[in-house]
Write a protein that holds these residues in place. Structure first.
Motif, PDB file in Angstrom:
ATOM      1  N   LEU A 120      -4.064  -2.719  -0.720  1.00 38.78           N
ATOM      2  CA  LEU A 120      -4.189  -1.693   0.306  1.00 38.78           C
ATOM      3  C   LEU A 120      -3.547  -0.400  -0.167  1.00 38.78           C
ATOM      4  O   LEU A 120      -2.403  -0.389  -0.627  1.00 38.78           O
ATOM      5  N   ASN A 121      -4.295   0.698  -0.080  1.00 34.62           N
ATOM      6  CA  ASN A 121      -3.798   2.040  -0.372  1.00 34.62           C
ATOM      7  C   ASN A 121      -3.733   2.824   0.930  1.00 34.62           C
ATOM      8  O   ASN A 121      -4.768   3.062   1.564  1.00 34.62           O
ATOM      9  N   LEU A 122      -2.526   3.231   1.347  1.00 43.38           N
ATOM     10  CA  LEU A 122      -2.371   3.990   2.581  1.00 43.38           C
ATOM     11  C   LEU A 122      -1.814   5.373   2.274  1.00 43.38           C
ATOM     12  O   LEU A 122      -0.844   5.498   1.530  1.00 43.38           O
ATOM     13  N   ARG A 146       0.328   0.131  -1.478  1.00 41.72           N
ATOM     14  CA  ARG A 146       0.858   1.419  -1.927  1.00 41.72           C
ATOM     15  C   ARG A 146       0.876   2.358  -0.728  1.00 41.72           C
ATOM     16  O   ARG A 146      -0.159   2.625  -0.119  1.00 41.72           O
ATOM     17  N   CYS A 147       2.075   2.842  -0.361  1.00 45.06           N
ATOM     18  CA  CYS A 147       2.243   3.749   0.778  1.00 45.06           C
ATOM     19  C   CYS A 147       2.616   5.135   0.282  1.00 45.06           C
ATOM     20  O   CYS A 147       3.600   5.286  -0.447  1.00 45.06           O
ATOM     21  N   SER A 165       5.207  -2.388 -11.241  1.00 43.58           N
ATOM     22  CA  SER A 165       6.385  -2.077 -10.424  1.00 43.58           C
ATOM     23  C   SER A 165       6.017  -2.173  -8.949  1.00 43.58           C
ATOM     24  O   SER A 165       4.954  -1.717  -8.541  1.00 43.58           O
ATOM     25  N   GLY A 166       6.927  -2.766  -8.165  1.00 41.95           N
ATOM     26  CA  GLY A 166       6.638  -2.951  -6.746  1.00 41.95           C
ATOM     27  C   GLY A 166       5.570  -3.997  -6.534  1.00 41.95           C
ATOM     28  O   GLY A 166       4.481  -3.694  -6.046  1.00 41.95           O
ATOM     29  N   GLY A 167       5.882  -5.239  -6.903  1.00 37.76           N
ATOM     30  CA  GLY A 167       4.883  -6.297  -6.784  1.00 37.76           C
ATOM     31  C   GLY A 167       4.332  -6.442  -5.382  1.00 37.76           C
ATOM     32  O   GLY A 167       3.141  -6.657  -5.184  1.00 37.76           O
ATOM     33  N   GLY A 168       5.214  -6.315  -4.376  1.00 33.58           N
ATOM     34  CA  GLY A 168       4.766  -6.412  -2.998  1.00 33.58           C
ATOM     35  C   GLY A 168       4.390  -5.075  -2.405  1.00 33.58           C
ATOM     36  O   GLY A 168       3.298  -4.894  -1.869  1.00 33.58           O
ATOM     37  N   LEU A 169       5.323  -4.094  -2.521  1.00 38.44           N
ATOM     38  CA  LEU A 169       5.171  -2.825  -1.806  1.00 38.44           C
ATOM     39  C   LEU A 169       5.719  -1.686  -2.647  1.00 38.44           C
ATOM     40  O   LEU A 169       6.793  -1.797  -3.242  1.00 38.44           O
ATOM     41  N   TYR A 170       4.983  -0.579  -2.671  1.00 39.94           N
ATOM     42  CA  TYR A 170       5.407   0.621  -3.389  1.00 39.94           C
ATOM     43  C   TYR A 170       5.373   1.802  -2.435  1.00 39.94           C
ATOM     44  O   TYR A 170       4.356   2.077  -1.794  1.00 39.94           O
ATOM     45  N   TYR A 171       6.530   2.482  -2.295  1.00 41.18           N
ATOM     46  CA  TYR A 171       6.608   3.715  -1.512  1.00 41.18           C
ATOM     47  C   TYR A 171       6.555   4.916  -2.458  1.00 41.18           C
ATOM     48  O   TYR A 171       7.265   4.939  -3.464  1.00 41.18           O
ATOM     49  N   TYR A 172       5.796   5.939  -2.089  1.00 39.07           N
ATOM     50  CA  TYR A 172       5.833   7.196  -2.834  1.00 39.07           C
ATOM     51  C   TYR A 172       5.935   8.358  -1.854  1.00 39.07           C
ATOM     52  O   TYR A 172       5.031   8.609  -1.061  1.00 39.07           O
TER      53      TYR A 172
END
Length: 305
Positions: A120-122, A146-147, A165-172
């Motif tokens: 999911l790309n948000l 990816r948030c 990087s961020g296997g579960g969740l990535y914040y940017y």
């Protein structure tokens, strides 16, 4: 309105390999499979300025390498598209769902692949609620999700995903996760569970048994905040700037936030300015900034005043 249809093996040069929906409309109870969009994404379905996709099976569609949304792509300037109660799985390029923006409800997003944001790309005021995001892969960031800026995850299960990087969740540069379970994800570079780049907010989440190159990462919090042994530990959570932690607390305890960069050879150190904090009467100790470290392991200790 399009309902009870099978949409298979179509192609589009620009967007919406199977279905392209502009400014409203409803797609329901359809199977959308093995379609291809070359230029702008939405290998299976593309929705712009509104539209509702519900109770659909969206599987094994394809978007070109540089286009997001192998399964579904949502965009909107006036109205947000909505995707609910769908299964989105098995997309080899572009990931499962891309929202710029859009809202996702009660969907299962699994077995998708992308360069970043495998499941999911948000971005741009998007949200996902009550979703299962599992078994997705990203080459770089955010195997599950990816948030990017002003995005929200609520009550989601993020499990079994994989990324650099961020296997579960990535914040940017923003985003938040509320009441989510992030468990059993893996990374090869940084942060099996959560990677935070410049900003991110995590509230009341369970981050448990995520893996970075064979090292387990866990988040444990005693459900009784008055217990002297109550401690929150977060392992394999990396960030560069701006991550905040909100912790359940009691005003009968004092809290200290600690970190270490290497569990096997390092020494736990106090986070500057975050020691001997009194518990808030509201029951929530808020906005504890994480120090800028390459790879951090963090914990909170509760002691008697």
């Amino acid at each position: 309105m399009l309902s009870d249809c099978v949409v298979v093996s179509n192609a589009a040069f620009w967007c919406g390999g199977g279905i392209c929906c502009f400014q409203g409309g409803t797609i329901s109870n359809c199977t959308v499979q093995a379609n291809f969009a070359y230029g702008y994404g939405g290998g299976g379905i593309y929705c712009y300025d509104g539209g509702l996709v519900m109770n659909c099976m969206v599987a094994a569609n394809l978007a070109s390498n540089y286009a997001a949304g192998g399964g579904i792509k949502c965009e909107g300037n006036v109205k947000l598209p909505h995707v609910q109660d769908c299964i989105v799985r098995g997309h080899a390029n572009g990931g499962g769902v891309s929202c710029v923006p859009g809202d996702i409800y009660r969907c299962t997003i699994s077995g998708n692949t992308n360069s970043s944001g495998g499941g999911l790309n948000l971005s741009a005021w998007s949200s996902a609620s009550n979703c299962i995001i599992s078994g997705n892969t990203a080459e770089f960031w955010g195997g599950g999700v990816r948030c990017v800026q002003n995005t929200t995850l609520n009550n989601c299960l993020i499990t079994g995903n994989r990324a650099g990087s961020g296997g579960g969740l990535y914040y940017y540069r923003g985003g938040e996760a509320n009441n989510c379970t992030i468990v059993g994800n893996t990374a090869t570079n940084k942060a099996g569970g959560i990677y935070c780049d410049e900003a991110g907010l995590t509230r009341n989440c369970i981050v448990w048994h995520n893996d970075l190159n064979g090292v387990w990462s866990e988040w444990f919090a005693d459900t009784n905040p008055t217990n002297l042994a109550s401690r929150l530990a977060m392992f394999s959570i990396a960030n560069t700037n701006g991550l905040e932690i909100h912790v359940r607390c009691t005003n009968s305890r004092i809290y200290s936030f600690e970190y270490v960069e290497n569990l096997t050879s390092g020494t736990w150190s106090n986070v500057p300015g975050q020691t001997n904090l009194p518990g808030a009467a509201s029951g929530v100790l808020s906005a504890i900034p994480v120090p800028v470290v390459t790879q951090g392991y963090f914990r909170i200790k509760a002691t008697k005043p």
